[in-house]
Design an enzyme around this catalytic site. Structure first.
Site, PDB file in Angstrom:
ATOM      1  N   ARG A  69       0.825  -1.215   0.000  1.00 35.27           N
ATOM      2  CA  ARG A  69       0.000   0.000   0.000  1.00 35.27           C
ATOM      3  C   ARG A  69       0.855   1.259   0.000  1.00 35.27           C
ATOM      4  O   ARG A  69       0.470   2.262  -0.616  1.00 35.27           O
ATOM      5  CB  ARG A  69      -0.943  -0.018   1.213  1.00 35.27           C
ATOM      6  CG  ARG A  69      -1.965   1.099   1.178  1.00 35.27           C
ATOM      7  CD  ARG A  69      -3.109   0.833   2.141  1.00 35.27           C
ATOM      8  NE  ARG A  69      -4.148   1.848   2.031  1.00 35.27           N
ATOM      9  CZ  ARG A  69      -4.441   2.703   3.019  1.00 35.27           C
ATOM     10  NH1 ARG A  69      -3.799   2.643   4.171  1.00 35.27           N
ATOM     11  NH2 ARG A  69      -5.400   3.600   2.856  1.00 35.27           N
ATOM     12  N   ASN A  76      -4.035   8.807   4.471  1.00 34.75           N
ATOM     13  CA  ASN A  76      -2.801   8.234   5.017  1.00 34.75           C
ATOM     14  C   ASN A  76      -2.722   8.247   6.537  1.00 34.75           C
ATOM     15  O   ASN A  76      -2.130   7.355   7.146  1.00 34.75           O
ATOM     16  CB  ASN A  76      -1.580   9.015   4.480  1.00 34.75           C
ATOM     17  CG  ASN A  76      -1.424   8.863   2.978  1.00 34.75           C
ATOM     18  OD1 ASN A  76      -1.920   7.910   2.396  1.00 34.75           O
ATOM     19  ND2 ASN A  76      -0.737   9.806   2.365  1.00 34.75           N
ATOM     20  N   HIS A 135      -6.295  -5.971  -2.573  1.00 34.65           N
ATOM     21  CA  HIS A 135      -7.096  -6.152  -1.359  1.00 34.65           C
ATOM     22  C   HIS A 135      -7.314  -7.632  -1.027  1.00 34.65           C
ATOM     23  O   HIS A 135      -8.073  -7.944  -0.124  1.00 34.65           O
ATOM     24  CB  HIS A 135      -8.425  -5.401  -1.479  1.00 34.65           C
ATOM     25  CG  HIS A 135      -8.245  -3.908  -1.421  1.00 34.65           C
ATOM     26  ND1 HIS A 135      -9.264  -3.008  -1.618  1.00 34.65           N
ATOM     27  CD2 HIS A 135      -7.143  -3.147  -1.187  1.00 34.65           C
ATOM     28  CE1 HIS A 135      -8.805  -1.769  -1.512  1.00 34.65           C
ATOM     29  NE2 HIS A 135      -7.519  -1.831  -1.257  1.00 34.65           N
TER      30      HIS A 135
HETATM   31  C1  HEM Z   1      -9.281   1.212  -6.171  1.00 35.78           C
HETATM   32  C2  HEM Z   1      -9.234   2.123  -5.245  1.00 35.78           C
HETATM   33  C3  HEM Z   1      -8.768   1.849  -3.837  1.00 35.78           C
HETATM   34  C4  HEM Z   1      -9.379   2.258  -2.709  1.00 35.78           C
HETATM   35  C5  HEM Z   1     -10.648   3.098  -2.626  1.00 35.78           C
HETATM   36  C6  HEM Z   1      -8.636   1.744  -1.606  1.00 35.78           C
HETATM   37  C7  HEM Z   1      -8.948   1.955  -0.274  1.00 35.78           C
HETATM   38  C8  HEM Z   1      -8.353   1.314   0.795  1.00 35.78           C
HETATM   39  C9  HEM Z   1      -8.744   1.456   2.158  1.00 35.78           C
HETATM   40  C10 HEM Z   1      -9.860   2.373   2.662  1.00 35.78           C
HETATM   41  C11 HEM Z   1      -7.962   0.645   2.915  1.00 35.78           C
HETATM   42  C12 HEM Z   1      -7.993   0.480   4.428  1.00 35.78           C
HETATM   43  C13 HEM Z   1      -7.163   1.589   5.085  1.00 35.78           C
HETATM   44  C14 HEM Z   1      -7.282   1.620   6.600  1.00 35.78           C
HETATM   45  O1  HEM Z   1      -8.020   0.847   7.183  1.00 35.78           O
HETATM   46  O2  HEM Z   1      -6.612   2.457   7.233  1.00 35.78           O
HETATM   47  C15 HEM Z   1      -7.073  -0.022   2.009  1.00 35.78           C
HETATM   48  C16 HEM Z   1      -6.123  -0.947   2.384  1.00 35.78           C
HETATM   49  C17 HEM Z   1      -5.221  -1.515   1.511  1.00 35.78           C
HETATM   50  N1  HEM Z   1      -5.063  -1.182   0.179  1.00 35.78           N
HETATM   51 FE1  HEM Z   1      -6.328  -0.139  -0.947  1.00 35.78          FE
HETATM   52  N2  HEM Z   1      -7.570   1.028  -2.069  1.00 35.78           N
HETATM   53  C18 HEM Z   1      -7.594   1.075  -3.432  1.00 35.78           C
HETATM   54  C19 HEM Z   1      -6.675   0.533  -4.291  1.00 35.78           C
HETATM   55  C20 HEM Z   1      -5.526  -0.123  -3.887  1.00 35.78           C
HETATM   56  C21 HEM Z   1      -4.412  -0.444  -4.727  1.00 35.78           C
HETATM   57  C22 HEM Z   1      -4.314  -0.066  -6.204  1.00 35.78           C
HETATM   58  C23 HEM Z   1      -3.503  -1.102  -3.963  1.00 35.78           C
HETATM   59  C24 HEM Z   1      -2.158  -1.651  -4.343  1.00 35.78           C
HETATM   60  C25 HEM Z   1      -1.821  -1.977  -5.568  1.00 35.78           C
HETATM   61  C26 HEM Z   1      -4.065  -1.198  -2.634  1.00 35.78           C
HETATM   62  C27 HEM Z   1      -3.495  -1.864  -1.580  1.00 35.78           C
HETATM   63  C28 HEM Z   1      -4.040  -1.929  -0.311  1.00 35.78           C
HETATM   64  C29 HEM Z   1      -3.547  -2.828   0.721  1.00 35.78           C
HETATM   65  C30 HEM Z   1      -2.469  -3.880   0.544  1.00 35.78           C
HETATM   66  C31 HEM Z   1      -4.287  -2.544   1.880  1.00 35.78           C
HETATM   67  C32 HEM Z   1      -4.117  -3.179   3.268  1.00 35.78           C
HETATM   68  C33 HEM Z   1      -3.033  -2.387   4.007  1.00 35.78           C
HETATM   69  C34 HEM Z   1      -2.711  -2.874   5.419  1.00 35.78           C
HETATM   70  O3  HEM Z   1      -3.279  -3.853   5.891  1.00 35.78           O
HETATM   71  O4  HEM Z   1      -1.854  -2.223   6.035  1.00 35.78           O
HETATM   72  N3  HEM Z   1      -5.271  -0.562  -2.615  1.00 35.78           N
HETATM   73  N4  HEM Z   1      -7.314   0.410   0.721  1.00 35.78           N
END
Ligand code: HEM
Ligand SMILES: *[C@@H]1O[C@H](CO)[C@@H](O)[C@H](O)[C@H]1NC(C)=O
Ligand SMILES: *[C@@H]1O[C@H](CO)[C@@H](O)[C@H](O)[C@H]1NC(C)=O
Ligand SMILES: *[C@@H]1O[C@H](CO)[C@@H](O)[C@H](O)[C@H]1NC(C)=O
Ligand SMILES: *[C@@H]1O[C@H](CO)[C@@H](O)[C@H](O)[C@H]1NC(C)=O
Ligand SMILES: *[C@@H]1O[C@H](CO)[C@@H](O)[C@H](O)[C@H]1NC(C)=O
Length: 330
Positions: free
Chosen positions: A72, A104, A204
């Site tokens: 992320r 962030n 995800h």
């Molecule tokens: C398509 C639009 C996307 C949205 C709206 C989105 C939104 C989010 C949100 C709201 C979270 C949780 C954050 C939290 O709880 O603090 C999250 C977690 C995450 N996102 Fe996305 N995301 C998107 C695309 C992506 C992309 C493109 C990647 C990587 C290529 C990605 C990788 C991740 C990962 C790996 C997590 C888990 C992080 C952790 O557990 O520390 N996301 N995302």
């Protein structure tokens, strides 16, 4: 005659000097062209990639979520003025960067792992050799692979930015409350397309999200499995527990296709996840269906889109290799 010969010689010398200058510039600021290469550190630090992988592996063995958090970080770096390590710059009393922006703040993590990698590479390769932006790209690739996902050749040669943008971080990252059109518009604003959106959202398949970011979905959305919603409502009550976390898919430490299979059962955690299947776009829904039952198709698309995302160019051609990823060199 001598005169003409002299002028010709001078012209030749002049173009030769220009040629040398262009060559020297190409050598001194190799990334100004924006072209990344897999061999970038072959001469300056041939062991760099193995070293990054081994540190990432140790951290993931200790806590698998680090892999998700590192992936992320690379995404949030690249979507805000290109992949330039800007997300790593810490706030100071006189500087507000990207880490305190809404998407962030209290959300990004694994900065400690990046610092550990950087400290090791400074010792192992010499200081100022491997950029922080490249560390994020390598660590993301290895995280994906170590959690069971594809391996791809990561392109390198990014420079670290001299600044970071709080406003761009608030504006340029997609929101989990977006509908399909909003998500696609966001990706298109970065030069990415519908296939990139569906494939990259497959990230995800690993990691967690906090209650505040899926609460409206589990209490308000209609395209959600009711027993799935009921279970989440226990973790994420309507009026408290906003920081409680839930896995983004049922196999949170494995880079598999379960994320997509769950979208087809209305079990996406985030509203934005479910929109890929239920948001009214046929092409997107068809890709979700494809990736849900063809891991090869998902992995190939994901790797290709990661490389596209990793190529997002920095806003400025002024860059450096930071000594400490959290601060610009003095
Ligand atoms: C398509 C639009 C996307 C949205 C709206 C989105 C939104 C989010 C949100 C709201 C979270 C949780 C954050 C939290 O709880 O603090 C999250 C977690 C995450 N996102 Fe996305 N995301 C998107 C695309 C992506 C992309 C493109 C990647 C990587 C290529 C990605 C990788 C991740 C990962 C790996 C997590 C888990 C992080 C952790 O557990 O520390 N996301 N995302
Ligand atoms: C760079 O190193 C990698 C890994 O050792 C190797 O596979 C590749 O062929 C090298 N490239 C060049 C141009 O030497
Ligand atoms: C919701 O998920 C549960 C548990 O997987 C399943 O038994 C049920 O059939 C699903 N409900 C609907 C309406 O799809
Ligand atoms: C696309 O979706 C619409 C409904 O939104 C449906 O009527 C149509 O058959 C679909 N087309 C394809 C090619 O799947
Ligand atoms: C899965 O996708 C791959 C890559 O696109 C393709 O070559 C293969 O034929 C697909 N497999 C099935 C069973 O459809
Ligand atoms: C890097 O900079 C941060 C922020 O100023 C600081 O807390 C940290 O100790 C520095 N790391 C090293 C290894 O000097």
């Amino acid at each position: 005659m001598t005169q003409r010969f002299g002028i010709t010689t001078m012209a030749a010398v002049h173009s030769f000097v220009c040629f040398i200058l262009v060559l020297a510039m190409a050598v001194l600021i190799p990334t100004s062209s924006g072209l990344l290469t897999p061999d970038y550190y072959n001469k300056t630090c041939p062991g760099a990639l193995d070293a990054v992988r081994s540190i990432v592996k140790q951290r993931i063995e200790n806590e698998a979520r680090y892999g998700a958090s590192l992936l992320r970080l690379h995404f949030h770096d690249c979507f805000v003025n290109g992949c330039d390590g800007s997300v790593l710059l810490a706030d100071t009393p006189t500087f507000t960067g990207e880490q305190s922006a809404d998407p962030n703040r209290k959300s990004l993590r694994a900065f400690n792992v990046v610092a550990e990698i950087k400290a090791f590479l400074n010792f192992f390769c010499g200081a100022n050799v491997v950029s922080c932006a490249d560390i994020l790209a390598i660590a993301a690739r290895d995280s994906i692979n170590l959690l069971g996902g594809p391996w791809y050749e990561v392109l390198l040669g990014r420079l670290d930015s001299l600044t970071a943008s709080f406003d761009a971080a608030n504006q340029d990252l997609p929101s989990s409350f977006s509908n399909f059109a909003g998500l696609l518009a966001n990706f298109k604003s970065h030069g990415l397309d519908l296939q990139d959106l569906v494939a990259l959202s497959g990230a995800h398949t690993i990691g967690l999200a906090k209650c505040t970011l899926f609460r409206p979905r589990i209490y308000g959305d209609t395209d959600i499995n009711s027993s799935f919603a009921a279970g989440l409502q226990k973790v994420c009550p309507i009026d408290h527990g906003g920081s409680h976390r839930s896995p983004l898919d049922a196999t949170t430490n494995t880079f598999d296709t379960v994320y997509y299979a769950e979208l087809m059962q209305q079990k996406g955690l985030l509203h934005s996840d479910q929109e890929l299947f239920s948001g009214g776009n046929n092409q997107s829904a068809a890709l979700v269906a494809l990736y849900s039952n063809n891991q090869t198709a998902f992995w190939e698309a994901f790797a290709a889109s990661m490389i596209k995302m990793g190529n997002l160019p920095p806003a400025s051609s002024n860059g450096q290799v930071r000594l400490n990823c959290s601060v610009v060199n003095t």
